[in-house]
Scaffold this motif. Structure first.
Motif, PDB file in Angstrom:
ATOM      1  N   ASN A 204       9.902  10.753 -32.811  1.00  0.00           N
ATOM      2  CA  ASN A 204      10.510  11.093 -34.097  1.00  0.00           C
ATOM      3  C   ASN A 204      12.014  10.854 -34.130  1.00  0.00           C
ATOM      4  OD1 ASN A 204       8.060  11.898 -35.225  1.00  0.00           O
ATOM      5  ND2 ASN A 204       8.238  13.926 -34.308  1.00  0.00           N
ATOM      6  N   SER A 205      12.570  10.436 -33.032  1.00  0.00           N
ATOM      7  CA  SER A 205      14.016  10.224 -32.962  1.00  0.00           C
ATOM      8  C   SER A 205      14.437   9.065 -33.857  1.00  0.00           C
ATOM      9  CB  SER A 205      14.447   9.929 -31.524  1.00  0.00           C
ATOM     10  OG  SER A 205      15.815   9.589 -31.488  1.00  0.00           O
ATOM     11  N   LEU A 206      15.515   9.268 -34.599  1.00  0.00           N
ATOM     12  CA  LEU A 206      16.095   8.225 -35.432  1.00  0.00           C
ATOM     13  C   LEU A 206      17.407   7.720 -34.838  1.00  0.00           C
ATOM     14  CD1 LEU A 206      15.447   9.776 -38.957  1.00  0.00           C
ATOM     15  CD2 LEU A 206      14.112   8.030 -37.772  1.00  0.00           C
ATOM     16  N   ASN A 207      17.684   8.111 -33.600  1.00  0.00           N
ATOM     17  CA  ASN A 207      18.923   7.731 -32.934  1.00  0.00           C
ATOM     18  C   ASN A 207      18.963   6.231 -32.672  1.00  0.00           C
ATOM     19  OD1 ASN A 207      21.393   8.185 -31.466  1.00  0.00           O
ATOM     20  ND2 ASN A 207      20.209   7.902 -29.593  1.00  0.00           N
ATOM     21  N   ILE A 208      20.109   5.610 -32.990  1.00  0.00           N
ATOM     22  CA  ILE A 208      20.357   4.206 -32.662  1.00  0.00           C
ATOM     23  C   ILE A 208      21.453   4.211 -31.609  1.00  0.00           C
ATOM     24  CG2 ILE A 208      21.119   1.965 -33.506  1.00  0.00           C
ATOM     25  CD1 ILE A 208      20.244   2.895 -36.324  1.00  0.00           C
ATOM     26  N   PRO A 209      21.137   3.828 -30.385  1.00  0.00           N
ATOM     27  CA  PRO A 209      22.167   3.850 -29.342  1.00  0.00           C
ATOM     28  C   PRO A 209      23.275   2.840 -29.630  1.00  0.00           C
ATOM     29  CG  PRO A 209      20.098   2.953 -28.486  1.00  0.00           C
ATOM     30  CD  PRO A 209      19.854   3.368 -29.897  1.00  0.00           C
ATOM     31  N   LYS A 210      24.515   3.238 -29.369  1.00  0.00           N
ATOM     32  CA  LYS A 210      25.630   2.317 -29.628  1.00  0.00           C
ATOM     33  C   LYS A 210      25.789   1.299 -28.510  1.00  0.00           C
ATOM     34  CE  LYS A 210      29.576   5.013 -27.943  1.00  0.00           C
ATOM     35  NZ  LYS A 210      30.858   5.570 -28.275  1.00  0.00           N
ATOM     36  N   GLY A 211      25.269   1.579 -27.327  1.00  0.00           N
ATOM     37  CA  GLY A 211      25.323   0.637 -26.221  1.00  0.00           C
ATOM     38  C   GLY A 211      26.745   0.318 -25.800  1.00  0.00           C
ATOM     39  N   GLU A 212      26.894  -0.740 -25.021  1.00  0.00           N
ATOM     40  CA  GLU A 212      28.194  -1.163 -24.515  1.00  0.00           C
ATOM     41  C   GLU A 212      28.717  -2.401 -25.237  1.00  0.00           C
ATOM     42  OE1 GLU A 212      29.827   0.651 -22.191  1.00  0.00           O
ATOM     43  OE2 GLU A 212      28.139   2.035 -22.274  1.00  0.00           O
ATOM     44  N   GLU A 213      27.830  -3.185 -25.825  1.00  0.00           N
ATOM     45  CA  GLU A 213      28.200  -4.424 -26.511  1.00  0.00           C
ATOM     46  C   GLU A 213      28.863  -4.126 -27.852  1.00  0.00           C
ATOM     47  OE1 GLU A 213      27.478  -7.731 -25.529  1.00  0.00           O
ATOM     48  OE2 GLU A 213      26.842  -6.919 -23.590  1.00  0.00           O
ATOM     49  N   LEU A 214      29.681  -5.057 -28.340  1.00  0.00           N
ATOM     50  CA  LEU A 214      30.223  -4.921 -29.686  1.00  0.00           C
ATOM     51  C   LEU A 214      29.082  -4.929 -30.689  1.00  0.00           C
ATOM     52  CD1 LEU A 214      33.324  -7.289 -29.633  1.00  0.00           C
ATOM     53  CD2 LEU A 214      33.317  -4.797 -29.695  1.00  0.00           C
ATOM     54  N   LEU A 215      29.196  -4.104 -31.690  1.00  0.00           N
ATOM     55  CA  LEU A 215      28.158  -4.009 -32.716  1.00  0.00           C
ATOM     56  C   LEU A 215      28.324  -5.117 -33.745  1.00  0.00           C
ATOM     57  CD1 LEU A 215      28.348  -0.152 -33.078  1.00  0.00           C
ATOM     58  CD2 LEU A 215      26.428  -1.443 -32.134  1.00  0.00           C
ATOM     59  N   PRO A 216      27.231  -5.520 -34.385  1.00  0.00           N
ATOM     60  CA  PRO A 216      27.316  -6.615 -35.360  1.00  0.00           C
ATOM     61  C   PRO A 216      27.968  -6.201 -36.675  1.00  0.00           C
ATOM     62  CG  PRO A 216      25.059  -5.824 -35.206  1.00  0.00           C
ATOM     63  CD  PRO A 216      25.850  -5.092 -34.162  1.00  0.00           C
ATOM     64  N   ILE A 217      28.452  -7.206 -37.389  1.00  0.00           N
ATOM     65  CA  ILE A 217      28.982  -7.008 -38.738  1.00  0.00           C
ATOM     66  C   ILE A 217      27.899  -6.343 -39.585  1.00  0.00           C
ATOM     67  CG2 ILE A 217      29.806  -8.223 -40.823  1.00  0.00           C
ATOM     68  CD1 ILE A 217      31.734  -8.415 -38.398  1.00  0.00           C
ATOM     69  N   GLY A 218      28.312  -5.431 -40.437  1.00  0.00           N
ATOM     70  CA  GLY A 218      27.355  -4.738 -41.298  1.00  0.00           C
ATOM     71  C   GLY A 218      26.860  -3.424 -40.732  1.00  0.00           C
ATOM     72  N   THR A 219      27.228  -3.119 -39.487  1.00  0.00           N
ATOM     73  CA  THR A 219      26.815  -1.857 -38.881  1.00  0.00           C
ATOM     74  C   THR A 219      27.588  -0.706 -39.533  1.00  0.00           C
ATOM     75  OG1 THR A 219      26.263  -2.913 -36.788  1.00  0.00           O
ATOM     76  CG2 THR A 219      26.715  -0.546 -36.719  1.00  0.00           C
TER      77      THR A 219
ATOM     78  N   HIS B  66      35.370   0.906 -29.787  1.00  0.00           N
ATOM     79  CA  HIS B  66      33.960   1.239 -29.577  1.00  0.00           C
ATOM     80  C   HIS B  66      33.783   2.687 -29.094  1.00  0.00           C
ATOM     81  CE1 HIS B  66      29.807  -0.181 -29.124  1.00  0.00           C
ATOM     82  NE2 HIS B  66      29.762   0.538 -28.021  1.00  0.00           N
ATOM     83  N   SER B  67      34.675   3.126 -28.229  1.00  0.00           N
ATOM     84  CA  SER B  67      34.581   4.480 -27.652  1.00  0.00           C
ATOM     85  C   SER B  67      34.741   5.584 -28.694  1.00  0.00           C
ATOM     86  CB  SER B  67      35.621   4.657 -26.549  1.00  0.00           C
ATOM     87  OG  SER B  67      36.927   4.534 -27.087  1.00  0.00           O
ATOM     88  N   GLN B  68      35.297   5.261 -29.870  1.00  0.00           N
ATOM     89  CA  GLN B  68      35.528   6.278 -30.898  1.00  0.00           C
ATOM     90  C   GLN B  68      34.333   6.460 -31.844  1.00  0.00           C
ATOM     91  OE1 GLN B  68      39.275   4.254 -31.969  1.00  0.00           O
ATOM     92  NE2 GLN B  68      40.194   6.308 -31.856  1.00  0.00           N
ATOM     93  N   ILE B  69      33.281   5.693 -31.631  1.00  0.00           N
ATOM     94  CA  ILE B  69      32.095   5.808 -32.487  1.00  0.00           C
ATOM     95  C   ILE B  69      31.319   7.058 -32.099  1.00  0.00           C
ATOM     96  CG2 ILE B  69      29.875   4.760 -33.087  1.00  0.00           C
ATOM     97  CD1 ILE B  69      31.229   2.016 -32.605  1.00  0.00           C
ATOM     98  N   SER B  70      31.037   7.898 -33.090  1.00  0.00           N
ATOM     99  CA  SER B  70      30.237   9.095 -32.860  1.00  0.00           C
ATOM    100  C   SER B  70      28.748   8.790 -32.968  1.00  0.00           C
ATOM    101  CB  SER B  70      30.581  10.189 -33.874  1.00  0.00           C
ATOM    102  OG  SER B  70      31.912  10.579 -33.744  1.00  0.00           O
ATOM    103  N   GLU B  71      28.399   8.018 -33.999  1.00  0.00           N
ATOM    104  CA  GLU B  71      26.979   7.761 -34.264  1.00  0.00           C
ATOM    105  C   GLU B  71      26.821   6.418 -34.969  1.00  0.00           C
ATOM    106  OE1 GLU B  71      23.274   9.960 -36.584  1.00  0.00           O
ATOM    107  OE2 GLU B  71      25.318  10.539 -37.054  1.00  0.00           O
TER     108      GLU B  71
END
Length: 97
Positions: A6-21, A70-75
């Protein structure tokens, strides 16, 4: 075990996130949408991992740009599109930094 399904968590991982995130940050109340990566803020020599705009309003003016690392992303609320081109771009970007 059911809570894992039931988890809706999207892990932020270590890679840069794509445009539109769409993400939430430690220091901003409103969610923001990433529209640039490895960006330099005017009048500041620092290269930030991301530049974003308020979500859902979008880019209103340069005054509403949010620069962060990237480190400042909470969710991660929503992950942007990941295509073969996105993956290739990230690979090349990694070589440059």
């Amino acid at each position: 075990m059911a809570e894992n399904f039931n988890s809706l968590n999207i892990p932020k991982g270590e890679e840069l996130l794509p445009i539109g995130t769409v993400v939430t940050l430690e220091f901003v109340e409103q969610a923001v949408m990433i529209y640039g990566r490895k960006q330099e803020q005017a009048n500041n020599d620092k290269i930030w991992d991301y530049v974003a705009c308020p979500y859902p309003q979008g880019h209103i003016s340069n005054d509403t740009n949010v620069f962060f690392d990237h480190s400042q992303i909470s969710e991660v609320v929503h992950q942007g599109l990941i295509t073969d081109g996105e993956i290739a771009f990230r690979r090349e970007l990694k070589k440059l930094i």
